[in-house]
Design a protein around this motif. Structure first.
Motif, PDB file in Angstrom:
ATOM      1  N   PHE A 222       0.808  -1.221   0.000  1.00 14.93           N
ATOM      2  CA  PHE A 222       0.000   0.000   0.000  1.00 14.93           C
ATOM      3  C   PHE A 222       0.843   1.274   0.000  1.00 14.93           C
ATOM      4  CE2 PHE A 222      -2.680  -3.246   2.006  1.00 14.93           C
ATOM      5  CZ  PHE A 222      -3.801  -3.176   1.189  1.00 14.93           C
ATOM      6  N   VAL A 223       1.933   1.292   0.749  1.00 15.86           N
ATOM      7  CA  VAL A 223       2.776   2.487   0.817  1.00 15.86           C
ATOM      8  C   VAL A 223       3.528   2.634  -0.503  1.00 15.86           C
ATOM      9  CG1 VAL A 223       4.747   3.561   1.975  1.00 15.86           C
ATOM     10  CG2 VAL A 223       3.019   2.373   3.328  1.00 15.86           C
ATOM     11  N   ASP A 224       3.505   3.827  -1.050  1.00 15.67           N
ATOM     12  CA  ASP A 224       4.180   4.103  -2.322  1.00 15.67           C
ATOM     13  C   ASP A 224       5.503   4.807  -2.044  1.00 15.67           C
ATOM     14  OD1 ASP A 224       4.888   4.646  -4.942  1.00 15.67           O
ATOM     15  OD2 ASP A 224       3.250   6.054  -5.312  1.00 15.67           O
ATOM     16  N   VAL A 225       6.595   4.155  -2.426  1.00 16.07           N
ATOM     17  CA  VAL A 225       7.938   4.729  -2.307  1.00 16.07           C
ATOM     18  C   VAL A 225       8.654   4.451  -3.619  1.00 16.07           C
ATOM     19  CG1 VAL A 225      10.160   4.596  -1.136  1.00 16.07           C
ATOM     20  CG2 VAL A 225       8.069   4.337   0.188  1.00 16.07           C
ATOM     21  N   HIS A 226       9.073   5.507  -4.284  1.00  9.42           N
ATOM     22  CA  HIS A 226       9.846   5.310  -5.513  1.00  9.42           C
ATOM     23  C   HIS A 226      10.698   6.542  -5.792  1.00  9.42           C
ATOM     24  CE1 HIS A 226       6.125   7.240  -7.050  1.00  9.42           C
ATOM     25  NE2 HIS A 226       6.937   7.809  -7.927  1.00  9.42           N
ATOM     26  N   TRP A 227      11.722   6.312  -6.603  1.00  6.09           N
ATOM     27  CA  TRP A 227      12.640   7.377  -6.992  1.00  6.09           C
ATOM     28  C   TRP A 227      12.002   8.194  -8.111  1.00  6.09           C
ATOM     29  CZ3 TRP A 227      16.896   9.524  -5.109  1.00  6.09           C
ATOM     30  CH2 TRP A 227      17.639  10.367  -5.922  1.00  6.09           C
TER      31      TRP A 227
ATOM     32  N   PHE B 229      13.306  10.904  -3.647  1.00  7.72           N
ATOM     33  CA  PHE B 229      12.315   9.874  -3.377  1.00  7.72           C
ATOM     34  C   PHE B 229      10.929  10.478  -3.214  1.00  7.72           C
ATOM     35  CE2 PHE B 229      16.158   7.681  -2.012  1.00  7.72           C
ATOM     36  CZ  PHE B 229      15.978   6.454  -2.636  1.00  7.72           C
ATOM     37  N   PHE B 230       9.941   9.783  -3.762  1.00  6.08           N
ATOM     38  CA  PHE B 230       8.537  10.103  -3.558  1.00  6.08           C
ATOM     39  C   PHE B 230       8.013   9.100  -2.544  1.00  6.08           C
ATOM     40  CE2 PHE B 230       4.094   9.158  -4.424  1.00  6.08           C
ATOM     41  CZ  PHE B 230       3.532  10.419  -4.375  1.00  6.08           C
ATOM     42  N   VAL B 231       7.390   9.588  -1.481  1.00  7.70           N
ATOM     43  CA  VAL B 231       6.825   8.711  -0.459  1.00  7.70           C
ATOM     44  C   VAL B 231       5.375   9.116  -0.203  1.00  7.70           C
ATOM     45  CG1 VAL B 231       9.020   8.166   0.644  1.00  7.70           C
ATOM     46  CG2 VAL B 231       7.747  10.140   1.415  1.00  7.70           C
ATOM     47  N   ASP B 232       4.492   8.124  -0.174  1.00  2.64           N
ATOM     48  CA  ASP B 232       3.076   8.405   0.025  1.00  2.64           C
ATOM     49  C   ASP B 232       2.424   7.261   0.798  1.00  2.64           C
ATOM     50  OD1 ASP B 232       0.424   9.109  -0.054  1.00  2.64           O
ATOM     51  OD2 ASP B 232       0.292   9.203  -2.231  1.00  2.64           O
ATOM     52  N   PRO B 233       2.087   7.473   2.070  1.00  2.00           N
ATOM     53  CA  PRO B 233       1.463   6.428   2.882  1.00  2.00           C
ATOM     54  C   PRO B 233      -0.069   6.441   2.839  1.00  2.00           C
ATOM     55  CG  PRO B 233       2.003   8.266   4.285  1.00  2.00           C
ATOM     56  CD  PRO B 233       2.470   8.627   2.884  1.00  2.00           C
ATOM     57  N   ARG B 234      -0.691   7.301   2.040  1.00  2.55           N
ATOM     58  CA  ARG B 234      -2.145   7.490   2.119  1.00  2.55           C
ATOM     59  C   ARG B 234      -2.956   6.217   1.887  1.00  2.55           C
ATOM     60  NH1 ARG B 234      -2.730  12.584  -1.668  1.00  2.55           N
ATOM     61  NH2 ARG B 234      -1.186  11.312  -2.727  1.00  2.55           N
ATOM     62  N   ALA B 235      -2.604   5.396   0.915  1.00  5.89           N
ATOM     63  CA  ALA B 235      -3.365   4.162   0.660  1.00  5.89           C
ATOM     64  C   ALA B 235      -3.262   3.222   1.862  1.00  5.89           C
ATOM     65  CB  ALA B 235      -2.868   3.478  -0.610  1.00  5.89           C
ATOM     66  N   TYR B 236      -2.096   3.166   2.497  1.00  2.00           N
ATOM     67  CA  TYR B 236      -1.935   2.331   3.684  1.00  2.00           C
ATOM     68  C   TYR B 236      -2.760   2.884   4.847  1.00  2.00           C
ATOM     69  CZ  TYR B 236       0.341  -0.268   7.459  1.00  2.00           C
ATOM     70  OH  TYR B 236       0.608  -1.060   8.548  1.00  2.00           O
TER      71      TYR B 236
END
Length: 153
Positions: A3-8, A13-20
């Protein structure tokens, strides 16, 4: 991570915990108590503000039990610009532990936490995945206990 989105991206880095975070309430009854307390704790995913956010902690130590107890401890030092104290996570009933290196970021002195995710892992246990700047840590265990405090670095 599921669920957590982490990518370069182009410059970092782009980090997005919203779905989690949207999924987290549904996981309450499936996660062991220590894991639930850790990921649902105040500020855990408050990236810009909370001193109890895991983002930017620095990996400081990995301690595996040499007996067959299934114990593992991960230590994270505070980021001096964000955290007052470090974090120590103790795992019980460890069934799997892996460190997968996957990037070549040679301009950073230490691996730092981008974000993490804890999901149910059958029989009441959990899987904790921690995305670092240059690796991924994966722990499958019965439960975990996270303790903020003290400088582990």
């Amino acid at each position: 991570m599921k669920f957590v989105d982490v990518h370069w991206e182009r410059h970092g880095f782009f980090v997005d915990p919203r779905a989690y975070l949207d999924e987290l309430p549904c996981l309450r009854d499936e996660l062991p108590p220590g894991a639930w307390a850790f990921v649902s704790g105040p500020g855990h995913y408050d990236i810009p503000g909370a001193t109890r956010c895991v983002k930017d902690l620095e990996l400081a130590g990995i301690h595996l039990a040499t007996d067959r107890s299934g114990g593992l401890v991960l230590e994270f030092a505070p980021n001096r610009w964000k955290h007052d104290v470090g974090l120590r996570i103790g795992y019980t009933g460890v069934r799997h532990f892996a460190v997968d290196h996957h990037r070549a970021i040679d301009w950073m002195r230490v691996d730092t936490v981008l974000l993490d995710e804890v999901l149910p892992d059958g029989d009441g246990g959990c899987a904790h995945e921690i995305e670092l700047t240059d690796a991924t840590l994966t722990v499958r265990c019965d439960d975990l206990e996270a303790v903020w405090g003290g400088d582990t670095g």
